[in-house]
Design an enzyme around this catalytic site. Sequence first.
Site, PDB file in Angstrom:
ATOM      1  N   CYS A  22      -4.781   5.031   9.270  1.00 37.55           N
ATOM      2  CA  CYS A  22      -5.373   6.330   8.938  1.00 37.55           C
ATOM      3  C   CYS A  22      -6.089   6.961  10.126  1.00 37.55           C
ATOM      4  O   CYS A  22      -6.032   8.172  10.314  1.00 37.55           O
ATOM      5  CB  CYS A  22      -6.306   6.210   7.740  1.00 37.55           C
ATOM      6  SG  CYS A  22      -7.548   4.907   7.869  1.00 37.55           S
ATOM      7  N   HIS A  49     -11.663  11.317   7.707  1.00 34.31           N
ATOM      8  CA  HIS A  49     -12.093  10.719   8.975  1.00 34.31           C
ATOM      9  C   HIS A  49     -12.333  11.829  10.005  1.00 34.31           C
ATOM     10  O   HIS A  49     -11.431  12.630  10.274  1.00 34.31           O
ATOM     11  CB  HIS A  49     -11.013   9.787   9.523  1.00 34.31           C
ATOM     12  CG  HIS A  49     -10.839   8.506   8.756  1.00 34.31           C
ATOM     13  ND1 HIS A  49     -11.673   8.105   7.733  1.00 34.31           N
ATOM     14  CD2 HIS A  49      -9.926   7.498   8.898  1.00 34.31           C
ATOM     15  CE1 HIS A  49     -11.272   6.929   7.263  1.00 34.31           C
ATOM     16  NE2 HIS A  49     -10.223   6.540   7.950  1.00 34.31           N
TER      17      HIS A  49
END
Lengths: 367, 367, 367, 367
Positions: C156, C258
């Site tokens: 990710c 993120h």
Amino acid sequence: MHDFRKINVGVLGATGTVGQRFITLLADHPFFILHALGASQRSAGKPYPAAVTWKQTKPVPAVVRNLVVRECKPEFFTECEIIFSGLDADVAGPIEESFRLAEFAVFSNAKNYRRDPHVPLIVPLVNSSHMAMIPQQRALHTPPLRKGFILTNANCSTTGVVVPLAALEKTFGPIESCMVTTMQAISGAGYPGLPSLDIMDNVVPYISGEEEKIEWEMLKILGGLTEGDDGNKAFDMHAKQPLRVSAMCNRVPVIEGHTECVSVRFARRPPPSPQQVREALLAYTSDAWTMSCPSAPRHTVFVHEEPDRPQPRLDRDYQAGAGVNVGRVRQCPVLDIKFVVLANNVAIGAATSSILNAELAVCKGII
Amino acid sequence: MHDFRKINVGVLGATGTVGQRFITLLADHPFFILHALGASQRSAGKPYPAAVTWKQTKPVPAVVRNLVVRECKPEFFTECEIIFSGLDADVAGPIEESFRLAEFAVFSNAKNYRRDPHVPLIVPLVNSSHMAMIPQQRALHTPPLRKGFILTNANCSTTGVVVPLAALEKTFGPIESCMVTTMQAISGAGYPGLPSLDIMDNVVPYISGEEEKIEWEMLKILGGLTEGDDGNKAFDMHAKQPLRVSAMCNRVPVIEGHTECVSVRFARRPPPSPQQVREALLAYTSDAWTMSCPSAPRHTVFVHEEPDRPQPRLDRDYQAGAGVNVGRVRQCPVLDIKFVVLANNVAIGAATSSILNAELAVCKGII
Amino acid sequence: MHDFRKINVGVLGATGTVGQRFITLLADHPFFILHALGASQRSAGKPYPAAVTWKQTKPVPAVVRNLVVRECKPEFFTECEIIFSGLDADVAGPIEESFRLAEFAVFSNAKNYRRDPHVPLIVPLVNSSHMAMIPQQRALHTPPLRKGFILTNANCSTTGVVVPLAALEKTFGPIESCMVTTMQAISGAGYPGLPSLDIMDNVVPYISGEEEKIEWEMLKILGGLTEGDDGNKAFDMHAKQPLRVSAMCNRVPVIEGHTECVSVRFARRPPPSPQQVREALLAYTSDAWTMSCPSAPRHTVFVHEEPDRPQPRLDRDYQAGAGVNVGRVRQCPVLDIKFVVLANNVAIGAATSSILNAELAVCKGII
Amino acid sequence: MHDFRKINVGVLGATGTVGQRFITLLADHPFFILHALGASQRSAGKPYPAAVTWKQTKPVPAVVRNLVVRECKPEFFTECEIIFSGLDADVAGPIEESFRLAEFAVFSNAKNYRRDPHVPLIVPLVNSSHMAMIPQQRALHTPPLRKGFILTNANCSTTGVVVPLAALEKTFGPIESCMVTTMQAISGAGYPGLPSLDIMDNVVPYISGEEEKIEWEMLKILGGLTEGDDGNKAFDMHAKQPLRVSAMCNRVPVIEGHTECVSVRFARRPPPSPQQVREALLAYTSDAWTMSCPSAPRHTVFVHEEPDRPQPRLDRDYQAGAGVNVGRVRQCPVLDIKFVVLANNVAIGAATSSILNAELAVCKGII
């Protein structure tokens, strides 16, 4: 302060959350000497710093840095008189029992023996008189124990409510009904406890078994210790005035400090005014303070006057978390009086209670 | 769904938190056409994107990107029939009044007129029948207004409790007492609202004026609209059965969704069982749904069966936040029945209520 | 959009975090039909709703409510062509291999095969050309596989950085150095993942193995697929211009999204200006979009102009989290250009990438 | 410790965040006597507890409970020698100047005079030698000041990085490049500071002016104080080895403690190894400690060995926040060495720095 003799103590469950807190508090204790640490077989044999994942904001105290963790068996704790148990409920039962049989004074933070009819359930700011049950507990064994006993403290959320209620019953007589809604900190669930995905930006309106604990423990703690015609003592579960308790328990994204919204109805009519209630709370003093227990808070109940206090982040460390904070005392349109309670769940709600109970037992000559 | 005619609407306080939510919801509305935006003098004259500090998770809707913000004066909104007001209470009073006098239908989210004896205080899932007061409100003016009126929705924390209570009163008759402890989201305080230093890792056990709002608004909403011998209507404030309400309000670190722990006592003896309560909640259907209002939730009250639900993060967006979530229905040792409510404070607790009220007013032919 | 034929798909690890996200995304897919769910033996045989602890904000989709969970064995998935694997790394290896051998097209979110020299590691917005390795992967088996293969998507945190870097390399030629500091959401750690006590009011400046993943995966993804004299293809790990990557990974108390602070140095001198970089990012279009993949974002890289964006809470759901957000493009006093990236770790950083890869494989005729 | 004479001190901006922290720290100081408090006209004349919205976790110290707040004018502080200024930048300029002219030693936490070529910008663990500029600062006035001067401490995020860099330059010679990405606590923004809606479940990748402060202040602090042929001293801004600094600043949902990811490149080739860097950091000792300043930390830089430390919640209060924490020292594939820094932004990053600077000035005989 008294000139107490030094007493060696051991901590069971020393690597867990409550155990770490016991160690932090006992490291500087004036007369309890931290002598031995017990944990699971996996940890036994390792130096404490290697066995623990230390999660306190203070570093590992010097006094335990060289202690080697032992298995939780009485034979490894023979130099100790007092055992503080921070064991999880799933193992606490037989281990604590083995220490009692081996003549240790066991102060347990676990729930296992709280409902035992011969084990006192003591919030040290409230019902240290229940220690009078200990001789009867010892006498149950054949031959009777000379020194061993188990004494438990209450669940963290029970502790916060029961202190102001004790103050109120002392001044105004029995309470008839109590409703309490809790907003409990995540540290109350131990470690690892709640996954962060479950509690960030969230409220969880349920804590397994918690409401039942509050509703039952309050009766035992606030109730009397009565003596039958046969000389046998028993906890009366607040029998003289049936007390109905309703708890609604919630977990909130707070690290430490349980906030509880409480409303009570008194038996006596008319009920006291908010101002009388505030004065009764302020005037309340614990045995622990009167007997100069070193961990006792000067203000058993600190009453806040600002409308928006107590708050966990600002008030949980007041008096090292050993007292209880109350605020917003006002009339309740449904019952009589409502207020907010804040108690530090890891201090007076857990390890501090056990330590105060042990200090009281020493002061009362039970140890 | 009906084939509704298109109606131009304006939003006052369009740059604020509630205003932004009105815009997000109205951008896709099947028959309300977002036509004009009003804000303070400082913003007036600017294109909306330049005037607003947009804080929604969806981008500024295309329909308002080219709208120029206007001052909140009726002469700038003549093409509109309906006005949604997200104005702050400190300016809402005279501005909303000026729009009423100019014959607009004003749906206000502000508190200013909630206690006015001729202004309906309507939670659209509960008491749309109170719109029957509007003719009398219009008739108070000289000459009587033809179209203008003010209609308010309830405080966000009131809304959550009052929906299940309405369902229960409909099935089991009047409620006599209600205790509610709220855990309210920060978005309920607007923007900038709470400083982060005040609420991170914290609970604030106080929200100014909030407890009084709940305790008073519930009576008006759940009460009847009675007609005197002189033909004059009045809100009876739940007069047939005095209803005692006690609220304890807390702010918790949650972004959206008010959680409320509720306990009630019914007038009728014996009270309904938890299972009967669950069924009554499930069976409850709002006028808004029956009349096919496009923003009405299919499940007015969604009853959760899992022991740990509803939770704000997981359940606040169910049905776009237009319904109310209830869980943990169980007996209360002090009153009769207790349960947990979750209502989205910025949807059904604010803008969605105003829009549903306007949809209802259209369906009922009041607009 | 094309008129795609319907294709049955299965999800492995269906009760886990990534699995739940796969199900949420596939429930409404225009041509992938959610047909079978696999999980551990413990869950197998149960209806999906009984097997899962559902943690998504949308309810369990209707399409899976009646599916019975199967064991993760190829024989239970024979009606499917495509397998999406949300399995944990500790079990993914042999299970995914068994599905490949059974001639399934396996799209894996696990790390196990990412470093395999014959398995493409594909960020669908970047290097779908690497699918050209699949015939060679099939040919490794005896007899060669006809349809089976494994294709992985990236970690990710790698995904977020690599998309803008691909855009920049396409326009300005190779990048020579890249420094990236991540602030990663807790959902990246799965469930239960991080204990709340570890991350509330905290930053954890370490994620096991994460920095190595970023530093290695970026080379494979941004590198070429070169063909030797023997006709054998190989991933060149960005060999034409050695690329030095330095990652510093942190966990922060954010639920989803993120954020990454990136600085790069280009091989070419003089380097492009911030304005040229912004334009190159805006102009970049993915194969996935060009080929009309239904899950492809219109804006592969959305460039924010406000100085304080992107922010995870406000921007993570833009384009359903399928694109990448970039902001604050400016000069770096040490390298050349620095900027902020935000990528939704559970969408483009996980399940959405797998699904887009499968859509691409269909469009390219590989399936 | 020395036998210091007692010195009366005053605090300006006493009701603000930094002012409250000054008061908390000075209340127990061994030789600074908290004598007078200054704040805005609105607060002047009120007892301190009535003027302040106290937000510290310790109660208002006894020593200030009876102090009446004064206006920030030199004539109201005549019994003081030292003035600590926690004033906001928008008012600090002329007020601090008026105190300098009135012959006070002014230790300022504000940014206003940091760039003044005659005002030392001192991080007390780094460059107390810059106090040598004070005589020249005094001599600028006509007639020259005898005792008055202004001395500033650095921005909170600069402070954290500059301490380990000073240790490294002392051992290994000049640093050539430094990249720093900050994750800063909300308390760095003062009170009310960040709205909770902006930072809960979020990262804000921008702090106005912060990156420029770090990039500029580091040069002044790490640079020398050189003397020209005319005997005039000047700050050389790290002139001997141009130092390129690149900062990327982020706000994260942490209450206290700035975490910073740092990477550096040394001028010297080959660069030191991670182990050499660790040793240099551990060996570094500040003047403040050598001279026995009471607020100096024993470990100027505490080097953590666990892979996941330092963490703000666990480590920010170590040594009362007066030292700097470093961890994860390792090689950087792009520059030479990278590591994580944690500094308490309200302690060494603000009030503690000012107090240490004042202690140093006393020890050096400047006061």
